[in-house]
Scaffold this active site. Structure first.
Site, PDB file in Angstrom:
ATOM      1  N   GLY A   1      -1.549   2.201  -2.538  1.00  0.00           N
ATOM      2  CA  GLY A   1      -1.437   3.244  -1.333  1.00  0.00           C
ATOM      3  C   GLY A   1      -0.680   4.454  -1.631  1.00  0.00           C
ATOM      4  O   GLY A   1      -0.149   4.767  -2.785  1.00  0.00           O
TER       5      GLY A   1
ATOM      6  N   GLU B   1      -2.944  -7.489  -4.437  1.00  0.00           N
ATOM      7  CA  GLU B   1      -1.480  -7.260  -4.176  1.00  0.00           C
ATOM      8  C   GLU B   1      -0.838  -8.639  -4.128  1.00  0.00           C
ATOM      9  O   GLU B   1       0.257  -8.858  -4.560  1.00  0.00           O
ATOM     10  CB  GLU B   1      -1.328  -6.362  -3.111  1.00  0.00           C
TER      11      GLU B   1
ATOM     12  N   ASP C   1       5.577  -2.243  -3.621  1.00  0.00           N
ATOM     13  CA  ASP C   1       4.456  -1.809  -2.936  1.00  0.00           C
ATOM     14  C   ASP C   1       4.946  -1.476  -1.734  1.00  0.00           C
ATOM     15  O   ASP C   1       5.617  -1.785  -0.938  1.00  0.00           O
ATOM     16  CB  ASP C   1       3.713  -3.268  -2.975  1.00  0.00           C
TER      17      ASP C   1
ATOM     18  N   ASP D   1       1.345  -1.614   5.867  1.00  0.00           N
ATOM     19  CA  ASP D   1       0.878  -1.135   6.846  1.00  0.00           C
ATOM     20  C   ASP D   1       1.729  -1.601   7.876  1.00  0.00           C
ATOM     21  O   ASP D   1       1.841  -0.658   9.066  1.00  0.00           O
ATOM     22  CB  ASP D   1      -0.465  -1.512   7.172  1.00  0.00           C
TER      23      ASP D   1
HETATM   24  C1  5RP Z   1      -3.310  -1.542   0.173  1.00  0.00           C
HETATM   25  C2  5RP Z   1      -1.828  -1.644   0.978  1.00  0.00           C
HETATM   26  C3  5RP Z   1      -0.933  -0.528   1.355  1.00  0.00           C
HETATM   27  O1  5RP Z   1       0.440  -0.808   0.816  1.00  0.00           O
HETATM   28  C4  5RP Z   1      -0.805  -0.027   2.737  1.00  0.00           C
HETATM   29  O2  5RP Z   1      -2.307   0.157   3.142  1.00  0.00           O
HETATM   30  C5  5RP Z   1       0.069   1.186   3.012  1.00  0.00           C
HETATM   31  O3  5RP Z   1      -0.497   2.100   2.467  1.00  0.00           O
HETATM   32  P1  5RP Z   1       0.057   3.588   2.560  1.00  0.00           P
HETATM   33  O4  5RP Z   1       1.478   3.562   1.492  1.00  0.00           O
HETATM   34  O5  5RP Z   1      -0.886   4.668   2.154  1.00  0.00           O
HETATM   35  O6  5RP Z   1       0.481   3.820   4.060  1.00  0.00           O
HETATM   36  O7  5RP Z   1      -1.704  -2.581   1.389  1.00  0.00           O
HETATM   37  O8  5RP Z   1      -3.881  -2.626   0.205  1.00  0.00           O
END
Ligand code: 5RP
EC number: 5.3.1.6
Length: 226
Positions: free
Chosen positions: A29, A102, A80, A83
């Site tokens: 992400g 993940e 990581d 959302d």
């Molecule tokens: C990917 C994820 C990401 O960590 C999540 O979507 C957050 O993304 P971003 O950092 O672009 O806001 O779970 O599967």
């Protein structure tokens, strides 16, 4: 401060946790990408275990040596994005369709750090539709079973994730159903119910997995623990 700057400072702060010799899980992400960039800039002797093809490509471009999950016995630290970051560092992940790899990498890790911008912090999980990874064979039928479970939890039916070029397919060749909810009152019970469906590979509820969170805010990076 924009959300992107908040993501960057959280990613940079997390990169400071990495020490030479570590095996490091590399999330997926836009927030995790800031971490990967900051980590590469430190030029430490580490190995990264990527959670997606996108992250593997970025890490390769930046010169981070990579290992597959099966090439390492364990992972020292995984960083990581998420959302949503809810109570007790419960998380919704999978907005980038990488939730399965993940979760596999997180579960193999001694320490998991979630990084996010301030808008991701919520009082209850559920405003972000919950991603559920489903095997492609018979996925419409699996979707009907997921709708039945959603109804038991007073939630709306899940929707197959689409992109401009058609159905979204994950790195593992699966599809994603997104479950809109508003508020997930019982995340553990919902997660357990979803896992009873044969076609479900996994879901984006990450419960009791994050050891700490680094949230980028206008006042700087705030550390949270469960
Ligand atoms: C990917 C994820 C990401 O960590 C999540 O979507 C957050 O993304 P971003 O950092 O672009 O806001 O779970 O599967």
């Amino acid at each position: 401060m924009s959300a992107d700057v908040q993501k960057r400072i959280a990613g940079e702060a997390a990169a400071e946790f990495v020490e030479a010799g570590m095996v490091v899980g590399l999330g997926t992400g836009s927030t995790a990408a800031w971490f990967v960039k900051a980590l590469a800039a430190r030029k430490l002797d580490i190995r990264g275990v990527p959670t997606s093809e996108a992250t593997a490509n970025l890490a390769r471009e930046l010169g981070i040596p990579l290992a597959a999950l099966d090439d390492v016995r364990s992972i020292d630290l995984t960083v990581d994005g998420a959302d949503e970051v809810g109570p007790g560092l419960s998380l919704i992940k999978g907005g980038g369709a990488a939730l399965l790899r993940e979760k596999l990498v997180w579960e193999a890790s001694k320490r998991c750090v979630v990084i996010a911008d301030a808008a991701k912090k919520v009082d209850a999980l559920g405003k972000f539709p919950l991603p559920i990874e489903v095997v492609r064979f018979g996925h419409v039928h699996t979707g009907h079973r997921l709708a039945d479970i959603a109804a038991e939890f007073d939630l709306l039916p899940p929707r197959l994730r689409m992109a401009d070029r058609g159905i979204v397919v994950t790195d593992g060749g699966n599809v994603i159903y997104d479950l809109p909810s508003g508020v997930i009152a019982e995340p553990a019970a919902l997660g357990a119910a979803l896992k009873t469906v044969t076609g479900v590979v996994d879901h984006g509820l990450f419960l009791d997995l994050a050891d700490e969170a680094l949230i980028g805010t206008d006042q700087g990076v705030v550390k949270l623990v469960p």
